[in-house]
Design a protein around this motif. Sequence first.
Motif, short mmCIF file in Angstrom:
data_model
loop_
_atom_site.label_atom_id
_atom_site.label_comp_id
_atom_site.label_asym_id
_atom_site.label_seq_id
_atom_site.Cartn_x
_atom_site.Cartn_y
_atom_site.Cartn_z
N PRO A 1 7.26 4.07 8.83
CA PRO A 1 5.91 4.60 8.81
C PRO A 1 5.00 3.82 7.87
CG PRO A 1 7.44 6.08 7.70
CD PRO A 1 8.25 5.04 8.37
N ALA A 2 3.71 4.09 8.00
CA ALA A 2 2.72 3.25 7.33
C ALA A 2 2.82 3.28 5.82
CB ALA A 2 1.31 3.69 7.76
N ASP A 3 3.30 4.38 5.21
CA ASP A 3 3.30 4.44 3.75
C ASP A 3 4.55 3.82 3.13
OD1 ASP A 3 5.23 6.44 4.29
OD2 ASP A 3 4.71 7.50 2.44
N MET A 4 5.47 3.32 3.96
CA MET A 4 6.69 2.72 3.44
C MET A 4 6.41 1.29 2.97
SD MET A 4 9.20 4.89 3.77
CE MET A 4 9.61 6.39 4.69
N PRO A 5 7.16 0.82 1.95
CA PRO A 5 7.07 -0.58 1.55
C PRO A 5 7.83 -1.44 2.56
CG PRO A 5 8.71 0.55 0.23
CD PRO A 5 8.08 1.59 1.12
N GLU B 1 11.22 -2.52 2.53
CA GLU B 1 11.51 -3.48 1.47
C GLU B 1 12.35 -2.84 0.38
OE1 GLU B 1 9.22 -6.55 -1.56
OE2 GLU B 1 8.14 -4.90 -0.61
N ALA B 2 13.36 -3.56 -0.09
CA ALA B 2 14.25 -3.06 -1.12
C ALA B 2 14.60 -4.16 -2.10
CB ALA B 2 15.52 -2.50 -0.49
N ALA B 3 14.96 -3.77 -3.31
CA ALA B 3 15.45 -4.69 -4.32
C ALA B 3 16.47 -3.95 -5.17
CB ALA B 3 14.31 -5.22 -5.18
N MET C 1 4.90 -2.15 -3.26
CA MET C 1 6.05 -1.78 -4.10
C MET C 1 7.30 -1.61 -3.24
SD MET C 1 4.61 0.86 -6.97
CE MET C 1 3.78 1.93 -5.78
N THR C 2 8.43 -1.81 -3.89
CA THR C 2 9.72 -1.74 -3.20
C THR C 2 10.41 -0.40 -3.42
OG1 THR C 2 10.95 -2.50 -5.10
CG2 THR C 2 10.07 -4.20 -3.66
N VAL C 3 11.43 -0.17 -2.62
CA VAL C 3 12.43 0.85 -2.96
C VAL C 3 13.41 0.16 -3.89
CG1 VAL C 3 14.31 2.29 -2.10
CG2 VAL C 3 12.17 2.13 -0.81
N LEU C 4 13.53 0.65 -5.11
CA LEU C 4 14.38 0.03 -6.11
C LEU C 4 15.73 0.74 -6.12
CD1 LEU C 4 14.73 -2.00 -8.43
CD2 LEU C 4 13.87 -0.22 -9.98
N ILE C 5 16.79 -0.03 -6.06
CA ILE C 5 18.16 0.49 -6.07
C ILE C 5 18.80 0.09 -7.39
CG2 ILE C 5 20.41 0.44 -4.94
CD1 ILE C 5 18.81 -0.52 -2.39
N PRO D 1 7.67 -8.25 5.85
CA PRO D 1 8.10 -9.11 4.75
C PRO D 1 7.07 -9.12 3.63
CG PRO D 1 7.11 -10.43 6.48
CD PRO D 1 6.99 -9.00 6.92
N THR D 2 7.54 -8.98 2.41
CA THR D 2 6.73 -9.20 1.20
C THR D 2 7.66 -9.80 0.17
OG1 THR D 2 7.23 -7.01 0.30
CG2 THR D 2 5.25 -7.19 1.65
N THR D 3 7.13 -10.19 -0.96
CA THR D 3 8.00 -10.71 -2.00
C THR D 3 8.80 -9.55 -2.59
OG1 THR D 3 6.24 -10.41 -3.63
CG2 THR D 3 6.42 -12.56 -2.58
N PRO D 4 10.04 -9.81 -3.01
CA PRO D 4 10.91 -8.73 -3.44
C PRO D 4 10.38 -7.94 -4.63
CG PRO D 4 12.16 -10.75 -3.05
CD PRO D 4 10.72 -11.11 -2.96
N TRP D 5 9.54 -8.55 -5.47
CA TRP D 5 9.12 -7.84 -6.69
C TRP D 5 7.60 -7.68 -6.76
CZ3 TRP D 5 12.70 -5.35 -9.20
CH2 TRP D 5 14.01 -5.71 -8.94
N SER D 6 6.98 -7.47 -5.59
CA SER D 6 5.53 -7.27 -5.57
C SER D 6 5.18 -5.88 -6.08
CB SER D 6 5.00 -7.44 -4.15
OG SER D 6 5.59 -6.51 -3.29
#
Length: 416
Positions: A404-408, A25-27, A1-5, A411-416
């Motif tokens: 840290p390990a629990d952060m999104p 990761e952010a979107a 999951m991303t940090v959603l803005i 690289p991953t897809t923006p909306w995973s």
Amino acid sequence: MTVLIAGAGIGGLTAALSLHAAGIEAAVVESSREIRPLGPARGVGINLQPHAVRELTELGLGEELAAIGVDSVELVYCDPSGRRLFTEPRGTAQGYRWPQYAVHRGELQLMLLAAVRERLGADAVRTGVRLAGFAQDDTQGAVRTELLDRASGRTEQTGAAALIGADGLHSVVRAQLHPQDGALLWSGIRMWRGVTSAEPFLTGRSAVIVRDGDVEMIAYPIGQGRINWVCQVRTGEPGPLAGDAARSRPGALAEVLPYYRDWALGWLDVPGLLAGAEKILEYPMVDREPLPSWGRGRVTLLGDAAHPMYPVGANGASQAVVDARVLAHELAGAADLPTGLARYESARREATAAIVRANRAMHRDGGRTPQELARITAAYRSATGGDVAALNSRASLDPPAPAPADMPTNPTTPWS
């Protein structure tokens, strides 16, 4: 999951770039269907203070910023006859290691948008999508968000590791976090803004503030032969504003010109400047009382959503940029997301509350003599953290360590 803005304004886009630079990761979702270089309701031209220019430069945007901005060298206070009362150097002329830029807000927003899409991916910013609500799911360590597609009217439920409300003066995130927040607070000042094609004045990189009792004008070049101007007139008593009264509307030259018709600066044709604008916006000068807290858990606020302030200190957009960088810095150095968000709020809430209060004081005190103006501007720099030596010597807000390990993480897809 991303940090959603929520919100693709200057603060939201800088937050996306800052989080990406920290390996998080952010979107972004943006209610407007198209981001165009017209400037949002709060005005067209803005000043980016050296503390914001530093952060954007450290994000690798220094050359792009220099290409669209005017490097300001002085702020001149004068009376309606053009008599100079006080002059203060700005940016590098004041001793900062970074310039102060006057820029077109919409062009800055497009510059940031292009950088986000280049670095995070073409789908990292979804336009025409409004955040309709959210709920924190403590068992899953996530935020459940409801997103409304404005074109189709359909809603979708999606999860995010955290939610950042960068959705401006009329923030949906703030309203849900603080339902008892109340109306915006009006200063009693109406503001008219416009941009006019005209030759630069004085040094060509000067800003000017002209005052005559309860009537004031600010003007400065924003490049490409354009002068941004702001007229401020006291038209009522301070008090709360709600609904449409707190929003901008198209302004009329006939409403503002009578206050400035007899001004004769000599080196700047003020009536002609106002008359030459293709479009005029009118809106109230408003802010809010600083909040005792911004967010909770995995949800927080940023920029105008967190700390709307009078635009008298040219600090609103700059503080949103600093918010974004501190947010990423604290998340990158924290053991988990809630801890990082709490540290971000601790670092920024009182600092920005002090600026809200300082802007009110500057608006109220005014100043007429050179001595008064020098005292007020020095006090403002002290109250708002604008000390030259402090900024020049402060450590960078570049990420201190991998996320840290629990952060999104990327690289991953923006909306995973």
